[in-house]
Design an enzyme around this catalytic site. Structure first.
Site, PDB file in Angstrom:
ATOM      1  N   ASP A  33       0.815  -1.225   0.000  1.00 29.41           N
ATOM      2  CA  ASP A  33       0.000   0.000   0.000  1.00 29.41           C
ATOM      3  C   ASP A  33       0.845   1.270   0.000  1.00 29.41           C
ATOM      4  O   ASP A  33       0.317   2.376   0.055  1.00 29.41           O
ATOM      5  CB  ASP A  33      -0.955   0.011   1.200  1.00 29.41           C
ATOM      6  CG  ASP A  33      -0.224  -0.049   2.532  1.00 29.41           C
ATOM      7  OD1 ASP A  33       1.035  -0.041   2.520  1.00 29.41           O
ATOM      8  OD2 ASP A  33      -0.886  -0.085   3.582  1.00 29.41           O
ATOM      9  N   GLU A  35       3.199   2.103   2.314  1.00 29.21           N
ATOM     10  CA  GLU A  35       3.789   2.467   3.609  1.00 29.21           C
ATOM     11  C   GLU A  35       5.230   1.970   3.690  1.00 29.21           C
ATOM     12  O   GLU A  35       5.560   0.896   3.186  1.00 29.21           O
ATOM     13  CB  GLU A  35       2.977   1.848   4.751  1.00 29.21           C
ATOM     14  CG  GLU A  35       1.626   2.499   4.944  1.00 29.21           C
ATOM     15  CD  GLU A  35       0.859   1.923   6.130  1.00 29.21           C
ATOM     16  OE1 GLU A  35       1.322   0.919   6.721  1.00 29.21           O
ATOM     17  OE2 GLU A  35      -0.201   2.480   6.456  1.00 29.21           O
ATOM     18  N   HIS A 122      18.162  26.579   5.956  1.00 31.36           N
ATOM     19  CA  HIS A 122      17.870  27.739   5.096  1.00 31.36           C
ATOM     20  C   HIS A 122      17.775  29.010   5.933  1.00 31.36           C
ATOM     21  O   HIS A 122      18.323  30.052   5.565  1.00 31.36           O
ATOM     22  CB  HIS A 122      16.577  27.480   4.322  1.00 31.36           C
ATOM     23  CG  HIS A 122      16.193  28.613   3.438  1.00 31.36           C
ATOM     24  ND1 HIS A 122      16.993  29.050   2.412  1.00 31.36           N
ATOM     25  CD2 HIS A 122      15.106  29.418   3.429  1.00 31.36           C
ATOM     26  CE1 HIS A 122      16.414  30.074   1.806  1.00 31.36           C
ATOM     27  NE2 HIS A 122      15.275  30.324   2.417  1.00 31.36           N
ATOM     28  N   LYS A 184      17.462  38.933  -6.032  1.00 29.45           N
ATOM     29  CA  LYS A 184      16.593  37.932  -6.673  1.00 29.45           C
ATOM     30  C   LYS A 184      15.129  38.219  -6.386  1.00 29.45           C
ATOM     31  O   LYS A 184      14.757  38.514  -5.260  1.00 29.45           O
ATOM     32  CB  LYS A 184      16.946  36.535  -6.147  1.00 29.45           C
ATOM     33  CG  LYS A 184      16.059  35.437  -6.689  1.00 29.45           C
ATOM     34  CD  LYS A 184      16.576  34.061  -6.328  1.00 29.45           C
ATOM     35  CE  LYS A 184      16.097  33.610  -4.980  1.00 29.45           C
ATOM     36  NZ  LYS A 184      16.544  32.240  -4.671  1.00 29.45           N
ATOM     37  N   ASP A 210      25.169  29.228  -3.046  1.00 29.81           N
ATOM     38  CA  ASP A 210      23.838  29.331  -2.452  1.00 29.81           C
ATOM     39  C   ASP A 210      23.707  28.190  -1.441  1.00 29.81           C
ATOM     40  O   ASP A 210      24.519  27.254  -1.452  1.00 29.81           O
ATOM     41  CB  ASP A 210      22.765  29.207  -3.547  1.00 29.81           C
ATOM     42  CG  ASP A 210      21.477  29.932  -3.170  1.00 29.81           C
ATOM     43  OD1 ASP A 210      21.322  30.326  -1.998  1.00 29.81           O
ATOM     44  OD2 ASP A 210      20.614  30.090  -4.055  1.00 29.81           O
TER      45      ASP A 210
HETATM   46  C1  R5P Z   1      16.086  30.350  -1.580  1.00 30.92           C
HETATM   47  O1  R5P Z   1      16.129  31.495  -1.101  1.00 30.92           O
HETATM   48  C2  R5P Z   1      17.288  29.458  -1.549  1.00 30.92           C
HETATM   49  O2  R5P Z   1      18.365  30.084  -0.918  1.00 30.92           O
HETATM   50  C3  R5P Z   1      17.709  29.023  -2.941  1.00 30.92           C
HETATM   51  O3  R5P Z   1      18.110  30.152  -3.673  1.00 30.92           O
HETATM   52  C4  R5P Z   1      16.583  28.334  -3.648  1.00 30.92           C
HETATM   53  O4  R5P Z   1      16.054  27.328  -2.851  1.00 30.92           O
HETATM   54  C5  R5P Z   1      17.057  27.757  -4.969  1.00 30.92           C
HETATM   55  O5  R5P Z   1      15.972  27.185  -5.617  1.00 30.92           O
HETATM   56  P1  R5P Z   1      16.000  26.928  -7.176  1.00 30.92           P
HETATM   57  O6  R5P Z   1      17.234  26.133  -7.493  1.00 30.92           O
HETATM   58  O7  R5P Z   1      14.745  26.160  -7.439  1.00 30.92           O
HETATM   59  O8  R5P Z   1      16.000  28.258  -7.860  1.00 30.92           O
END
Ligand code: R5P
Length: 282
Positions: A33, A35, A122, A184, A210
């Site tokens: 199922d 799980e 994050h 961004k 990032d």
């Molecule tokens: C968002 O603020 C994070 O720091 C990354 O910039 C984000 O998660 C990147 O996501 P993607 O690769 O989908 O643009």
């Protein structure tokens, strides 16, 4: 004993070596199922360290099962290491009726853990959602390890203001270079708009850092802007290389020289291990 979630087996093995502790052979099964059933062998130690990146909903449930299983097997202390904390970006109720998903998953994980560690969340504030508060391990400096020794007049960039501290950490670990950040604006889950700064990149090597690369939209937009401005080479680095959908090909065709990530998410680009940083904290 080190116990691995199914998505973190390589990192768990590296951590077991770094700590000189035994690595349990957990099993991961699935019922018809859908799980999941994650289980651990018998052990006679006192402390179980579960290493499990919650990269999917199944991985979340698997982690809860492993926490329960080690307790059943006799562990007196359960340390949960979340190399990558899933749902960490949903750290607020962004619209009426939305949950604070990071808090919801943190509460569930806290019920089975005596201590929680996570790597470069994050937003650091998500650590407060755990009970007791989680420790954030900073492994970003290690992203400088695979970079070539002789970068050409390097610039260390972040694609948005929120990640500038990561770019500075990588620059500091590399030893030389300028830092800057782009602005961004996110249009949707897969669409972003990058507004460049006036940093001079023509003829220079640029390292873009990032915390997460998910769809690769952020990074490929940043790379496109850099290419238009005559950059020499672009190296892309991140702590958590989720690389969902076509992120890898998107970045490669955008013209990046190399992508370096860590093993918080185990992917072909995970050339940097966070095991030493976690071992140090443990
Ligand atoms: C968002 O603020 C994070 O720091 C990354 O910039 C984000 O998660 C990147 O996501 P993607 O690769 O989908 O643009």
């Amino acid at each position: 004993m080190i116990v691995s979630g199914s998505a973190s087996q390589s990192l768990a093995a590296s951590l077991a070596r770094a700590l000189d502790e035994p690595l349990a052979t957990a099993t991961y099964d699935r019922f018809p199922d859908g799980e999941t059933l994650a289980a651990v062998p018998e052990f006679d130690g006192e402390r179980a360290v579960i290493v499990a990146s919650t990269v999917s909903n199944d991985a979340h449930v698997e982690l809860l099962q492993l926490q329960d299983a080690v307790r059943e097997a006799g562990a007196e202390e359960v340390v949960t290491v979340l190399p990558y904390m899933g749902y960490g970006r949903q750290d607020d109720a962004f619209e009426a009726g939305h949950p604070i998903s990071a808090r919801a998953v943190a509460r569930a994980i806290s019920t089975g853990a005596d201590r929680v560690l996570t790597v470069n969340p994050h937003e650091r504030d998500v650590c407060e959602f755990f009970e007791p508060a989680a420790t954030a391990v900073d492994a970003a400096g290690r992203l400088a390890e695979p970079l070539p020794d002789a970068l050409e007049d390097p610039v260390f960039l972040s694609p948005d203001a929120g990640a500038i501290a990561l770019a500075e950490t990588v620059r500091d670990a590399y030893g030389t270079g300028k830092t800057d950040y782009f602005e961004k604006t996110r249009r949707s889950g897969t669409e972003v708009e990058i507004t460049p700064s006036d940093v001079e990149v023509a003829g220079r090597d640029v390292v873009v850092t990032d915390d997460i690369i998910a769809t690769g939209s952020t990074m490929s937009e940043a790379v496109a802007v850099l290419s238009e401005r005559g950059v020499e080479r672009v190296f892309v680095t991140c702590v958590h290389p989720l690389l969902v959908h076509n992120a890898y090909t998107k970045l490669s065709s955008a013209g990046v020289e190399a992508i370096y990530g860590t093993d918080t998410v185990e992917r072909p680009v995970s050339s940097v291990s966070v095991a030493p940083a976690i071992a140090e904290e443990l």
